[in-house]
Design a protein around this motif. Structure first.
Motif, PDB file in Angstrom:
ATOM      1  N   ARG A  83       0.831  -1.207   0.000  1.00 16.96           N
ATOM      2  CA  ARG A  83       0.000   0.000   0.000  1.00 16.96           C
ATOM      3  C   ARG A  83       0.864   1.255   0.000  1.00 16.96           C
ATOM      4  O   ARG A  83       1.807   1.385   0.766  1.00 16.96           O
ATOM      5  N   LYS A  84       0.488   2.166  -0.888  1.00 14.85           N
ATOM      6  CA  LYS A  84       1.105   3.502  -0.916  1.00 14.85           C
ATOM      7  C   LYS A  84      -0.042   4.501  -0.856  1.00 14.85           C
ATOM      8  O   LYS A  84      -0.702   4.749  -1.863  1.00 14.85           O
ATOM      9  N   GLY A  85      -0.285   5.051   0.302  1.00 16.82           N
ATOM     10  CA  GLY A  85      -1.400   5.992   0.440  1.00 16.82           C
ATOM     11  C   GLY A  85      -2.728   5.252   0.540  1.00 16.82           C
ATOM     12  O   GLY A  85      -2.804   4.115   0.981  1.00 16.82           O
ATOM     13  N   ARG A  86      -3.791   5.912   0.086  1.00 16.11           N
ATOM     14  CA  ARG A  86      -5.139   5.354   0.203  1.00 16.11           C
ATOM     15  C   ARG A  86      -5.448   4.422  -0.971  1.00 16.11           C
ATOM     16  O   ARG A  86      -6.091   4.813  -1.945  1.00 16.11           O
ATOM     17  N   GLU A  87      -4.951   3.207  -0.909  1.00 23.76           N
ATOM     18  CA  GLU A  87      -5.223   2.244  -1.968  1.00 23.76           C
ATOM     19  C   GLU A  87      -5.374   0.842  -1.389  1.00 23.76           C
ATOM     20  O   GLU A  87      -4.997   0.574  -0.253  1.00 23.76           O
ATOM     21  N   SER A  88      -5.927  -0.029  -2.193  1.00 20.27           N
ATOM     22  CA  SER A  88      -6.262  -1.379  -1.730  1.00 20.27           C
ATOM     23  C   SER A  88      -5.029  -2.281  -1.627  1.00 20.27           C
ATOM     24  O   SER A  88      -4.031  -2.070  -2.311  1.00 20.27           O
TER      25      SER A  88
END
Length: 367
Positions: free
Chosen positions: A130-135
């Protein structure tokens, strides 16, 4: 066959893996032929993959799996599988293939003695962190298989093997096709010069460095690296576009180059590296990869081969290869069915597969 099998073996080769499944079954028949009459005519279990007209589906088993040691084969990258939905032809994507794996496990109803999923191209393997707001798709998928009762997962050349930390109590085996690729490479190429002064292995980026180091160590060659300088201010096709490839390594003038990577998607990186190597007066350029996806077709590969920029591409049949690719003069298919059959044979007899996963000794014998 002196060892007692864990259970009677059964292979469920989904539509995406039918061809590979038949080859594996043939090799297993040869391995287990003991003239006792105990070997079944086939280890393959018949299944029916049904699609309704609105796209919903189900999987039906044609025979019992009670007490069997089941191996589910699925190629989540096989885009040639189609079905009719609302009157038009729809191509199956990775999500639908993965759903079919879950449907098979559900259809067995917990009656199998052990369930092993062999998924050569790991589902969502490129979305492993995950990098930031991701699944976190890959980790979630592995946990879902664990909850469904899958005991073992076998995959090849996983983008980041650390993803197995998502399921610490599940048996997760990351295999590599290095031995089979090198064996094919040495057999097919007549004008081959495996010598430190005449050949070099190339890593196309920093992420593939470990893979290239392994090839260079078993072949006794030097290694070169291309650093991908990207534009991180924009995203195109789900990734940051490459501005330039910077080369780090020895002079390649007059040398053959073996470019090592886990997969070819569009092929743009390979094309850029081939041009850079030719600028530096490299003699021949070979590419060895586990998965050849050709997401944008093969017209550029034909063009580059015709212009002498690429000499050969070696890749496995672990994921779908169109017929036009197999017939291309620049492409060599590496058959992995015998290797997979041997893995399954060992696992069914509860034998260690370490001798099969350590390819260095076998490669040295070939050389």
């Amino acid at each position: 066959m002196n060892s007692m099998p864990y259970g009677q073996m059964g292979i469920i080769a989904l539509q995406s893996c039918k061809e590979l499944g038949i080859k594996i079954d043939n090799y297993l028949q040869e391995m287990r032929q003991d003239n006792s009459g105990n070997v079944p005519k086939t280890f393959l279990i018949s299944t029916e993959e049904i699609r309704f007209s609105n796209g919903e589906g189900k999987v039906k088993l044609e025979e019992t799996v009670r007490g069997k040691d089941i191996y589910i084969l699925c190629d989540i990258g096989n885009y040639s599988c189609t079905y009719k939905m609302y009157g038009f032809t729809n191509h199956m994507g990775p999500d639908e293939h993965f759903q079919d794996i879950k449907r098979v496990v559900s259809a067995m109803g917990g009656k199998a003695r052990r369930v092993t999923v062999i998924m050569p191209l790991l589902y969502e393997g490129r979305q492993h962190r995950r990098k930031g707001r991701e699944s976190l798709d890959c980790a979630m998928a592995l946990q879902e298989l664990e909850r469904l009762g899958v005991n073992d997962i076998y995959s090849f050349d996983v983008h980041d093997p650390n993803v197995q930390n998502a399921v610490p109590l599940l048996s997760f085996q990351n295999l590599y096709p290095t031995h089979e690729i090198i064996k094919k490479f040495i057999t097919e190429e007549e004008d081959l010069r495996i010598d430190k002064s005449k050949m070099i292995t190339i890593s196309p980026d920093t992420g593939a460095m470990d893979r290239a180091i392994y090839y260079s160590s078993v072949l006794g060659l030097d290694i070169g690296l291309f650093y991908k300088r990207r534009d991180h201010s924009e995203v195109i096709g789900g990734k940051n576009p490459i501005i330039q490839h910077e080369y780090i390594g020895r002079d390649v003038e007059g040398m053959d180059a073996l470019v090592i990577d886990d997969m070819i998607a569009s092929g743009e990186s390979i094309f850029d590296i081939a041009k850079e190597l030719k600028k530096r007066k490299a003699r021949k350029i070979y590419v060895a990869t586990t998965f050849a996806l050709f997401t944008e077709g093969i017209s550029k590969f034909n063009k580059y081969y015709g212009e002498g920029l690429i000499d050969r591409v070696y890749s496995t049949n672990l994921t779908y290869l169109p017929e036009e690719v197999r017939k291309s003069p620049w492409f060599k298919e590496v058959d992995m069915s015998q290797y997979l059959a041997t893995i399954m044979h060992y696992v069914n007899l509860d034998k260690s597969i370490s001798p099969l996963t350590n390819a260095a000794k076998m490669i040295k014998e070939i050389l």
